[in-house]
Design a protein around this motif. Sequence first.
Motif, short mmCIF file in Angstrom:
data_model
loop_
_atom_site.label_atom_id
_atom_site.label_comp_id
_atom_site.label_asym_id
_atom_site.label_seq_id
_atom_site.Cartn_x
_atom_site.Cartn_y
_atom_site.Cartn_z
N UNK A 79 18.98 1.28 1.63
CA UNK A 79 18.19 0.13 2.07
C UNK A 79 17.07 0.67 2.94
N UNK A 80 15.85 0.45 2.52
CA UNK A 80 14.68 0.99 3.22
C UNK A 80 13.84 -0.15 3.78
N UNK A 81 13.45 -0.01 5.04
CA UNK A 81 12.60 -0.99 5.71
C UNK A 81 11.14 -0.59 5.49
N UNK A 82 10.43 -1.41 4.74
CA UNK A 82 9.04 -1.09 4.40
C UNK A 82 8.10 -1.14 5.61
N UNK A 83 8.53 -1.74 6.70
CA UNK A 83 7.66 -1.90 7.86
C UNK A 83 8.08 -1.03 9.04
N UNK A 84 9.09 -0.20 8.86
CA UNK A 84 9.54 0.68 9.94
C UNK A 84 8.59 1.86 10.08
N UNK A 85 8.49 2.36 11.28
CA UNK A 85 7.71 3.57 11.50
C UNK A 85 8.45 4.75 10.95
N UNK A 111 17.28 13.41 4.34
CA UNK A 111 16.05 12.63 4.30
C UNK A 111 16.36 11.16 4.02
N UNK A 112 17.23 10.92 3.05
CA UNK A 112 17.62 9.54 2.73
C UNK A 112 18.21 8.88 3.97
N UNK A 113 19.07 9.58 4.68
CA UNK A 113 19.71 9.05 5.87
C UNK A 113 18.68 8.70 6.95
N UNK A 114 17.70 9.55 7.15
CA UNK A 114 16.69 9.33 8.19
C UNK A 114 15.69 8.23 7.82
N UNK A 115 15.42 8.07 6.52
CA UNK A 115 14.39 7.12 6.10
C UNK A 115 14.95 5.75 5.71
N UNK A 116 16.26 5.60 5.76
CA UNK A 116 16.91 4.35 5.35
C UNK A 116 17.61 3.69 6.52
N UNK A 146 0.82 -1.21 0.00
CA UNK A 146 0.00 0.00 0.00
C UNK A 146 0.86 1.27 0.00
N UNK A 147 0.30 2.32 -0.57
CA UNK A 147 1.03 3.59 -0.74
C UNK A 147 1.59 4.11 0.58
N UNK A 148 0.83 4.04 1.67
CA UNK A 148 1.32 4.56 2.95
C UNK A 148 2.55 3.78 3.42
N UNK A 149 2.60 2.51 3.12
CA UNK A 149 3.75 1.69 3.51
C UNK A 149 4.94 1.95 2.60
N UNK A 150 4.67 2.27 1.35
CA UNK A 150 5.73 2.52 0.37
C UNK A 150 6.30 3.93 0.48
N UNK A 151 5.63 4.81 1.22
CA UNK A 151 6.02 6.23 1.25
C UNK A 151 7.51 6.46 1.51
N UNK A 152 8.13 5.84 2.52
CA UNK A 152 9.56 6.09 2.75
C UNK A 152 10.42 5.72 1.53
N UNK A 153 10.13 4.58 0.92
CA UNK A 153 10.90 4.16 -0.26
C UNK A 153 10.70 5.15 -1.41
N UNK A 154 9.47 5.59 -1.61
CA UNK A 154 9.18 6.52 -2.71
C UNK A 154 9.88 7.86 -2.48
#
Length: 157
Positions: A144-150, A121-126, A42-50
């Motif tokens: 490397x992005x965790x799709x399930x991280x808060x 942003x990349x550093x904080x979201x990865x 889902x889009x909300x879960x993909x947001x950090x990767x996007x």
Amino acid sequence: MSGLPRPGGARAGTGVRTAVFGSQPTQAAQIRSWCQRGIGVPAHQAFPLLLVASELVANAWLHTASGAEGGRVKVQMRSLSGRLVRIAVTDDGPRPTQPVRLPRLSPRTDALAEGGRGLRLVDRLSVRWGWDGELGKPLTVWAHTDLYASLPEDVES
């Protein structure tokens, strides 16, 4: 997530999804859509990767020959586990008119400053990020992005 699907453009059996995009910032939405379709969450879960993908591509357009007329960025995604996705953006190398630089976190900037937040942003979201390549040649910046991280409450910290 059981791994990335293998739509056109992926090499059979590798789990790597690859696409090449041009130098036009108007392609940013297309790149995010390509990433979203590739991970199938889902889009909300993909947001950090996007957001990470957008920042890596924007940096390539801004700081390298990828942003010049006829420039390109290669975007690759690969599942590393059930939680982690590797996103990698390869640029066309340095612009002849700009100093050659390696990706690095810039010093903290004024909250109202126009730029300087991309890699922060990349550093904080990865979970981790880095780059591969040689100074003066095309570079690949990856995360490397965790799709399930808060999501972090403050991505500027």
